[in-house]
Design a protein around this motif. Structure first.
Motif: not given
Length: 313
Positions: A256-260
């Motif tokens: 679920a890691m997001t932008a970046g």
């Protein structure tokens, strides 16, 4: 393979280092938002359809880019007491080699400043990092400028091991021609910092090609969109699986890691006690209808050729 010469001379490299003030670093947005903050003629401006990159969680082309104030109000994810073999996004709190070799990338594309993730890898020149192709070149569009790697990045813009500018960049031909997700890999040869190679300062991870598909993997990166803030190393862990849509040869990891987080390393044969592993892929994209699975390119012959060329640069 396609090559680009970046900051070649010491004067060029110093200009890049001077460019990245703490204020600019704090305001830089994840590269996945490139299409939302520019009119964009490159590939990333077209990724709001069926397939999107990690940062576009809950975003459409007509929505505003999340503000920095909104991010600071989001509760932080705290580190787990011990590494888990199954997580979709937990702050890494176990130190080890991975906490030194993984870092944030700061870059400029189309006049705007962005961030990605990357990792050092073992190489002949002791200067090599691996990241996503879209963190180096906007598909068939322009190359990134002001490219700087900060290994072991810490909260508040801390650079405990220095900052390293790019001197030469490499991407596979299919990525440079058409932004083919199967080849979303970038290799960057760094300049030294205070006369020292990055490998001598922070160490390196191993890298492998044409590895068996499937199996256990750990993915690392610096996600910057809520519920994360970009100031901490985060990891996902689980079993790899093939792209169920059949649109790529990539493998998926529950994450679920997001932008970046784009460009952050995926490791197999990873030792959680030492933080040492073998990089066999990296964070590349997500499908818009499944924000809990990250996909990464399979490191085959093209990635191996890219590594060989960049490692000698």
């Amino acid at each position: 393979m396609v090559e680009h010469v970046a900051a070649r001379t010491p004067a060029d490299q110093q200009r890049v280092l001077d460019y990245w003030t703490p204020q600019r670093m704090a305001k830089a947005l994840p590269i996945e938002l490139l299409g939302l903050v520019t009119s964009g003629k490159g590939l990333l401006s077209d990724l709001t359809g069926g397939r999107v990159l990690p940062a576009l969680t809950g975003q459409t082309a007509g929505q505003a880019v999340p503000g920095r104030t909104a991010r600071t109000a989001v509760p932080r994810h705290h580190a787990a007491a011990a590494p888990s073999a199954s997580t979709v996004g937990t702050r890494w709190g176990s130190g080890g080699l991975v906490a030194r070799t993984t870092g944030r990338v700061f870059l400029t594309v189309a006049g705007a400043d962005f961030v990605c993730s990357a990792s050092t890898v073992k190489s002949a020149n002791k200067d090599l990092v691996v990241t996503a192709g879209h963190c180096v070149k906007d598909g068939a569009g322009e190359w990134a400028a002001n490219w700087t790697f900060v290994p072991g990045y810490g909260s508040g813009g801390k650079a405990p091991f220095g900052q390293y500018t790019a001197r030469r960049m490499f991407v596979p031909d299919p990525w440079s021609r058409s932004g083919d997700d199967n080849y979303d890999v970038g290799m960057v040869a760094l300049a030294t910092s205070r006369g020292r190679h990055v490998a001598d300062v922070v160490g390196t991870q191993e890298i492998a090609f044409n590895a068996p598909r499937g199996g256990q993997a750990y993915g690392f990166g610096y996600p910057a969109d809520p519920p994360y803030d970009g100031g901490h190393l985060v990891y996902c862990a689980g079993r790899l699986r093939n792209d169920p849509h059949g649109q790529t040869r990539d493998q998926g990891l529950g994450c679920a890691m997001t932008a970046g987080s784009s460009g952050g390393p995926w490791m197999t044969t990873f030792n959680a006690a030492t933080g040492r592993g073998t990089i066999t892929s990296l964070s590349s994209f997500k499908y818009s209808d499944d924000q809990r699975t990250m996909y990464g390119p399979y490191f085959g012959d093209a990635a191996k050729a890219l590594y060989t060329m960049a490692g000698r640069a």
